[in-house]
Design a protein around this motif. Structure first.
Motif, short mmCIF file in Angstrom:
data_model
loop_
_atom_site.label_atom_id
_atom_site.label_comp_id
_atom_site.label_asym_id
_atom_site.label_seq_id
_atom_site.Cartn_x
_atom_site.Cartn_y
_atom_site.Cartn_z
N VAL A 422 -9.10 15.26 20.82
CA VAL A 422 -9.46 16.66 20.59
C VAL A 422 -10.76 17.05 21.29
O VAL A 422 -11.65 16.23 21.46
CB VAL A 422 -9.64 16.94 19.08
CG1 VAL A 422 -10.70 16.06 18.46
CG2 VAL A 422 -9.95 18.40 18.81
N GLY A 423 -10.84 18.30 21.67
CA GLY A 423 -12.13 18.88 22.07
C GLY A 423 -12.35 19.02 23.55
O GLY A 423 -13.16 19.83 23.98
N GLU A 424 -11.68 18.24 24.36
CA GLU A 424 -11.85 18.30 25.80
C GLU A 424 -10.62 17.64 26.42
O GLU A 424 -9.90 16.91 25.73
CB GLU A 424 -13.14 17.58 26.24
CG GLU A 424 -13.47 16.43 25.35
CD GLU A 424 -14.52 15.48 25.91
OE1 GLU A 424 -14.96 15.63 27.05
OE2 GLU A 424 -14.83 14.53 25.20
N PRO A 425 -10.43 17.89 27.71
CA PRO A 425 -9.28 17.24 28.35
C PRO A 425 -9.43 15.72 28.30
O PRO A 425 -10.54 15.20 28.42
CB PRO A 425 -9.36 17.74 29.80
CG PRO A 425 -10.23 18.95 29.76
CD PRO A 425 -11.17 18.75 28.63
N ASP A 447 -2.51 14.75 21.95
CA ASP A 447 -3.64 15.45 22.58
C ASP A 447 -3.58 16.88 22.06
O ASP A 447 -2.75 17.68 22.48
CB ASP A 447 -3.46 15.39 24.10
CG ASP A 447 -4.50 16.22 24.85
OD1 ASP A 447 -5.39 16.81 24.21
OD2 ASP A 447 -4.40 16.27 26.10
N THR A 448 -4.46 17.17 21.10
CA THR A 448 -4.39 18.43 20.37
C THR A 448 -5.34 19.46 20.95
O THR A 448 -6.55 19.26 20.95
CB THR A 448 -4.76 18.19 18.90
OG1 THR A 448 -6.13 17.75 18.82
CG2 THR A 448 -3.87 17.15 18.25
N TRP A 450 -7.02 23.12 20.61
CA TRP A 450 -7.32 24.23 19.69
C TRP A 450 -8.76 24.60 19.82
O TRP A 450 -9.46 24.08 20.69
CB TRP A 450 -6.94 23.88 18.25
CG TRP A 450 -7.61 22.68 17.65
CD1 TRP A 450 -7.56 21.39 18.10
CD2 TRP A 450 -8.42 22.66 16.46
NE1 TRP A 450 -8.27 20.58 17.26
CE2 TRP A 450 -8.81 21.32 16.26
CE3 TRP A 450 -8.83 23.62 15.55
CZ2 TRP A 450 -9.61 20.93 15.18
CZ3 TRP A 450 -9.61 23.22 14.48
CH2 TRP A 450 -10.00 21.91 14.31
N GLN A 451 -9.23 25.49 18.98
CA GLN A 451 -10.60 26.00 19.05
C GLN A 451 -11.09 26.34 17.64
O GLN A 451 -10.28 26.50 16.73
CB GLN A 451 -10.64 27.32 19.84
CG GLN A 451 -9.92 27.28 21.15
CD GLN A 451 -9.90 28.65 21.81
OE1 GLN A 451 -9.36 29.61 21.27
NE2 GLN A 451 -10.49 28.74 22.99
N THR A 452 -12.41 26.50 17.52
CA THR A 452 -12.98 26.98 16.26
C THR A 452 -12.22 28.21 15.79
O THR A 452 -11.89 28.35 14.61
CB THR A 452 -14.47 27.35 16.49
OG1 THR A 452 -15.14 26.20 17.02
CG2 THR A 452 -15.13 27.78 15.19
N ASP A 538 -9.77 29.78 28.04
CA ASP A 538 -9.45 28.57 28.81
C ASP A 538 -8.46 28.88 29.93
O ASP A 538 -7.60 29.75 29.78
CB ASP A 538 -8.81 27.51 27.90
CG ASP A 538 -9.83 26.82 27.03
OD1 ASP A 538 -10.77 26.21 27.60
OD2 ASP A 538 -9.72 26.89 25.80
N ARG A 553 -12.74 25.75 30.27
CA ARG A 553 -13.22 27.11 30.05
C ARG A 553 -13.34 27.88 31.36
O ARG A 553 -13.71 27.33 32.39
CB ARG A 553 -14.60 27.08 29.39
CG ARG A 553 -14.66 26.32 28.11
CD ARG A 553 -13.99 26.96 26.95
NE ARG A 553 -14.37 28.34 26.76
CZ ARG A 553 -14.10 29.03 25.65
NH1 ARG A 553 -13.47 28.44 24.63
NH2 ARG A 553 -14.45 30.27 25.54
N ARG A 564 -19.37 22.39 22.15
CA ARG A 564 -19.29 23.62 22.92
C ARG A 564 -20.67 24.26 23.03
O ARG A 564 -21.28 24.59 22.04
CB ARG A 564 -18.34 24.52 22.18
CG ARG A 564 -18.08 25.82 22.78
CD ARG A 564 -16.84 26.31 22.08
NE ARG A 564 -16.76 27.73 22.09
CZ ARG A 564 -15.83 28.40 21.45
NH1 ARG A 564 -14.94 27.76 20.71
NH2 ARG A 564 -15.78 29.70 21.52
C1 WT7 Z 1 -12.73 24.44 23.34
C2 WT7 Z 1 -12.92 24.78 21.89
C3 WT7 Z 1 -11.21 22.57 18.16
C4 WT7 Z 1 -11.51 21.30 18.68
C5 WT7 Z 1 -12.95 21.00 18.88
C6 WT7 Z 1 -13.64 21.90 19.86
C7 WT7 Z 1 -11.74 22.72 24.55
C8 WT7 Z 1 -10.32 21.67 22.75
C9 WT7 Z 1 -8.92 20.49 23.92
C10 WT7 Z 1 -7.91 19.66 24.47
C11 WT7 Z 1 -8.66 20.26 26.60
C12 WT7 Z 1 -9.78 21.17 24.80
C13 WT7 Z 1 -11.25 24.05 25.09
C14 WT7 Z 1 -11.45 24.99 23.91
N1 WT7 Z 1 -10.64 21.89 24.05
N2 WT7 Z 1 -9.29 20.83 22.67
N3 WT7 Z 1 -7.07 18.95 23.70
N4 WT7 Z 1 -7.82 19.58 25.82
N5 WT7 Z 1 -9.65 21.06 26.15
O1 WT7 Z 1 -13.69 23.17 19.31
O2 WT7 Z 1 -16.01 23.88 19.87
O3 WT7 Z 1 -14.25 25.58 19.33
O4 WT7 Z 1 -14.18 24.32 21.48
O5 WT7 Z 1 -12.64 23.03 23.47
O6 WT7 Z 1 -12.03 24.43 26.16
O7 WT7 Z 1 -11.57 26.34 24.27
P1 WT7 Z 1 -14.58 24.28 19.97
#
Ligand code: WT7
Length: 687
Positions: A422-425, A447-448, A450-452, A538, A553, A564
Motif C-alpha cells: 500500500v501507499g506507493e507503486p 497491491d492495494t 487507495w487514498q486518505t 494520480d 501523482r 504523502r
Molecule cells: C496516494 C494516497 C491510502 C494508502 C496510504 C497512502 C499513492 C496509494 C498506491 C498503490 C501506487 C499508491 C497514490 C495515492 N498510492 N496506494 N497501491 N500503488 N500508488 O494514502 O497518504 O492518502 O496517499 O498514495 O499516489 O494518491 P495517502
C-alpha cells in the motif's frame, strides 16, 4: 452529452504532468513484459491445508465480475444488502444513497442509525469476551500483551466516561497524538462511542503541525503519552504537545497515558493522567446513537497547496468500506490474526489497523516499533510468533528488508495467506520478492491502491480471487467505476490500452464527504476538476487486459516512504528561514524511499552558504512539519527558473536532477533563461 472539460486552472495543472507521464510509462512498461506465474494461480489448491482451512468468500473471479457488475448497475441493491449484513443498526435505512459527485452532496444509508464502537467492539465482546482484539507488540519484543474484546469494551467505556467528564459532546473533535499502543485504539473507540470526532495527528508531526491541526479542527481535548518508544528511541510526545498548545488557548484538557514513566510537567487544571482518570469511571456506558452521515473522523492530509486538508469521513459508509474490503481484499475470516504495519496517524492505520479487523471481529496486531529494531527480522518474528494470517505494509519497508538480505526472513510463517502492499507503486522485483521469499509462493499478494480520501481500497485484487500482475493494482473494488481521462482534452478514454489521469464515475460509500470547514476546497480539489467525476490526482493506465497501473501523482505531491507530502508545504516551511529568499521543492526517484525531497533555495543577499546554514534549512522543515519531511538534499542556486508571470517551473528542476538536461523543452518562456545553465552547474558540482 455535456463536454467534460475541466476548468482552465485544472487543465494547466494536469498539463504539466503530460510532460512526465510518457517517461513514467516507459519505466513501468518494463515490468509488465514478464507475466508472473501467480497470474494463473487459483485458490483451489491452496485453501485445503490445515493452516489455511477457510476458502475465500467468493467462489472465483467470475463471481467477482458478476457482483462487480451489480455493484455498478444496481448499487442500491448491492450496498443495501452489504450494509445490512456487515453492520449492526439501531434503525434501518430507507434510502441507500442519494446525491451526486457533481453536486458534492453524496450520502449513504440516509435514515440509518448506528454506533461505530458498538460495531467494532460490543457485538464481539457480547458473543465472545475472551477473543483477542489487540495483539500489542511493544517496541521491546518481550513487553507486549493481548487485549481481549471484553477488556477492550471496559477500557473504551472508561475512556468514554473520562472524555464526557472533560466536556466532550457529540460532534466535538478530539485530537489524538499517540504512538502505536493499544490506548490509541481505546482513544479512537472512546471518541466514536460518545459521538465525538477523532482527529489523529501522526506522532511524527512537529509541534507546529500539531498546533495547526488542533486549531483547524477546533479540538479542545488532546490525548497523548508522556513519551513514545520506537526503534529503541524515545519520542517526547508530551513535550511536543506542550509546545503546540502554547498557541492553542481553547484546549481545556490533556489526557496523558503513562507509557515510559518519564518525568513530564503536568499543567495544573489542564493535564490529567489516563490511569488516574479512567479508574474513576464504570466499565460500561451506552453508545450514542448516531446517524449514518454523522462525522466519524477527520484526518489531515497534504494537497497541492500549502495548508493541509481535514479530510472528513462519515460513519456508516466508511465502516462499510472498511468491513467489505477487509472481508474480500484481505480474505478475513473468523479467528484470523491480522497485522497491518501502518501507523494509526495515517489512513492505512485507521482503516486497516483499527476499523476493518475490529469490525470483522478478528485480532489486530498493534506494533509500536520499526521493521529494523532490534534487527531486520522483526516483522517476520512477529508474524511467526502470533501466527499472523494477513500482513500489510508499504513497499518502502519491503525495499529496506529486501536489501537487508533474505537470511533475515523466517522460514516458517505458514499461516500467512495474504500479503498486502500500500501507499506507493511496488516495483515488480519487490513484488516478486514479497511473493517468493516472504509468501513462499503460497500467500496472495494484493497491491492495494487507495487514498486518505477514498477511505478504503478502491483498485485492488481480492486475495485468492483476482488474477495479479506484479506492479499492477489490478481491478476496481465493488462500486468503483474508474475512468481514465485524457488530461489535455478532459475527455474520458474508453477501451483498453489507454493512459491518462484516474477518476471515478460514481460515488461509493467510504468516500470523503468534505474538507472540514472548507467544502469549496473539497469541490475544487476532487469534484470540480472533471465535473461529474471524483478526481484522484494520480496518473494511471489500463492495459490491454483491463488491469490498472498506477503511475503516481500528477500534482505537486511527493510520496516519501508512502508518506504523502506537499511540495508547497515544504516550500512554505523553508521560506520561514530568515536566510531563504525563495524555495522550490521537487520529488526525485529514490531507491529506498520511492521518492525523496530535494529543495532548491535562493538565499538572501548578505548570507554566505555554509554547512551550518544547510543544516538549519533542514531543521526548519523538521520543526515546521516533522522529521519525515526533511529534504534529502538542498541545492543552493542563484535564482529559480520562473516564467515571466513568476511561476516556478519545477518541471525543469526535476529534469535537471534526473540528468535529463537535454530534454528541458522550451525554456525561452522563462524570465531569465540563462538561469538554467547556472542551476545545472550547481547540481553537477555537488555530484
Ligand atoms: C496516494 C494516497 C491510502 C494508502 C496510504 C497512502 C499513492 C496509494 C498506491 C498503490 C501506487 C499508491 C497514490 C495515492 N498510492 N496506494 N497501491 N500503488 N500508488 O494514502 O497518504 O492518502 O496517499 O498514495 O499516489 O494518491 P495517502
Amino acid at each position: 452529452p455535456v463536454s467534460r472539460r475541466p476548468s482552465l486552472a485544472a487543465r494547466l495543472l494536469v498539463h504539466i504532468s503530460v510532460h512526465w507521464l510518457p517517461r513514467a510509462l516507459h519505466e513501468i512498461s518494463l515490468m509488465t513484459v514478464k507475466e508472473h506465474k501467480s497470474e494463473k494461480r487459483t485458490n483451489a489448491d491452496f485453501f485445503s491445508s490445515p493452516e489455511h482451512p477457510s476458502k475465500p468468500h467468493l467462489a472465483n473471479f467470475e463471481e467477482y465480475q458478476k457482483l462487480y457488475q451489480e455493484s455498478i448497475t444496481n448499487p442500491t441493491k448491492f450496498w443495501g444488502e452489504r450494509a445490512r449484513e456487515l453492520l449492526s443498526w439501531y434503525r434501518d435505512f430507507d434510502t441507500v444513497s442519494s446525491g451526486t459527485l457533481a453536486d458534492g452532496d453524496v450520502k449513504w444509508f440516509v435514515e440509518g442509525q448506528l454506533n461505530a464502537s458498538y460495531n467494532l467492539v460490543d457485538r464481539h465482546a457480547f458473543k465472545d469476551p475472551n477473543r483477542v482484539a489487540i495483539i500489542y507488540e511493544a517496541d521491546e519484543p518481550q513487553d507486549g500483551r493481548n487485549v481481549t474484546y471484553g477488556e477492550l469494551l471496559r477500557q473504551v467505556c472508561k475512556a468514554a466516561w473520562t472524555l464526557k467528564q472533560m466536556g466532550v459532546r457529540k460532534g466535538d473533535t478530539v485530537a489524538i497524538y499517540l504512538p502505536m499502543i493499544p490506548e490509541a485504539v481505546v482513544a479512537i473507540l472512546a471518541c466514536i462511542r460518545i459521538g465525538a470526532v477523532h482527529s489523529i495527528v501522526f506522532a511524527g508531526f512537529s509541534a507546529d503541525s500539531l498546533r495547526d491541526r488542533v486549531i483547524d479542527a477546533r479540538s479542545r481535548v488532546v490525548i497523548t503519552t508522556d513519551e513514545g518508544k520506537r526503534g529503541g528511541k524515545l519520542i517526547g510526545t508530551k513535550k511536543i504537545v506542550d509546545d503546540a498548545l502554547k498557541q492553542c488557548p481553547d484546549v481545556t484538557s490533556v489526557l496523558v497515558f503513562k507509557r515510559t514513566g518519564a518525568d513530564v510537567p503536568m499543567q495544573e487544571g489542564r493535564d490529567v493522567w489516563w490511569h488516574e482518570e479512567l479508574k474513576k469511571w464504570p466499565s460500561y456506558i451506552a453508545p450514542e446513537v448516531m446517524n449514518s452521515e454523522d462525522p466519524l473522523f477527520l484526518l489531515y492530509t497534504s494537497g497541492s497547496t500549502g495548508k493541509p486538508k481535514g479530510v472528513m469521513h462519515t460513519t456508516a459508509g466508511y465502516l462499510l468500506g472498511a468491513a467489505l474490503t477487509g472481508k474480500h481484499v484481505f480474505d478475513i475470516h473468523d479467528g484470523d490474526r491480522y497485522f497491518c504495519g501502518g501507523d494509526v496517524g495515517w489512513i492505512t492505520g485507521h482503516t486497516y489497523v483499527v476499523y476493518a479487523p475490529l469490525l470483522l471481529g478478528v485480532s489486530t496486531v498493534v506494533f509500536e516499533g520499526t521493521p529494523a529494531y532490534p534487527n531486520f527480522s522483526r516483522y517476520w518474528e512477529i508474524i511467526e510468533k502470533h501466527k499472523v494470517t494477513q500482513f500489510y505494509v508499504a513497499p518502502t519497508a519491503l525495499r529496506l528488508l529486501k536489501r537487508a538480505g533474505d537470511e533475515h526472513v523466517k522460514s516458517g510463517m505458514r499461516h500467512l495467506r495474504v500479503l498486502g502492499s500500500v501507499g506507493e507503486p511496488i516495483a515488480a522485483e519487490v513484488w516478486k520478492w514479497y511473493f517468493e521469499i516472504v509468501g513462499k509462493e503460497e500467500a496472495h499478494v494484493v497491491d492495494t491502491y487507495w487514498q486518505t480520501e477514498t477511505g478504503s481500497n478502491v483498485i485492488t485484487p481480492l486475495a485468492g480471487i483476482s488474477p495479479t500482475k506484479p506492479g499492477s493494482a489490478s481491478f476496481p473494488f465493488f462500486g468503483i467505476e474508474p475512468a481514465i481521462i485524457d488530461p489535455v482534452s478532459g475527455e474520458e478514454c474508453h477501451g483498453n490500452d489507454v493512459e491518462g489521469v484516474l477518476a471515478f464515475k460514481q460515488p461509493w460509500p467510504s468516500m470523503t464527504r468534505t474538507v472540514y470547514g472548507a467544502h469549496e476546497r473539497y469541490m475544487d480539489t476532487y469534484l470540480n476538476v472533471y465535473k461529474g467525476y471524483y478526481f484522484t490526482g494520480d496518473g494511471a493506465g489500463r492495459d490491454h487486459e483491463g488491469f490498472y497501473w498506477i503511475r503516481g501523482r500528477v500534482d505537486d505531491v511527493v510520496n516519501v516512504s508512502g508518506h504523502r507530502l506537499s511540495t508547497a508545504e515544504i516550500e512554505a516551511a523553508l521560506i520561514e528561514h530568515h536566510a531563504i529568499a525563495e524555495a522550490a521543492v521537487v520529488g526525485v526517484t529514490d531507491e529506498l524511499t520511492g521518492q525523496a525531497v530535494n529543495a532548491f533555495v535562493a538565499i538572501k543577499d548578505g548570507n554566505e552558504i555554509s554547512d551550518t546554514l544547510r543544516k538549519e534549512f533542514i531543521m526548519q522543515v523538521r520543526k515546521s512539519i516533522g522529521p519525515f519531511a526533511a529534504p534529502k538534499a538542498i541545492h543552493v542556486v542563484p535564482d529559480l527558473p520562473k516564467t515571466r508571470s513568476g511561476k516556478i517551473m519545477r518541471r525543469i528542476l526535476r529534469k535537471i536532477l534526473a540528468g535529463e538536461e537535454d530534454q528541458l523543452g522550451d525554456i525561452s518562456t522563462l524570465s531569465d533563461p540563462s538561469i538554467v545553465e547556472k542551476i545545472i552547474e550547481v547540481v553537477h558540482q555537488e555530484k
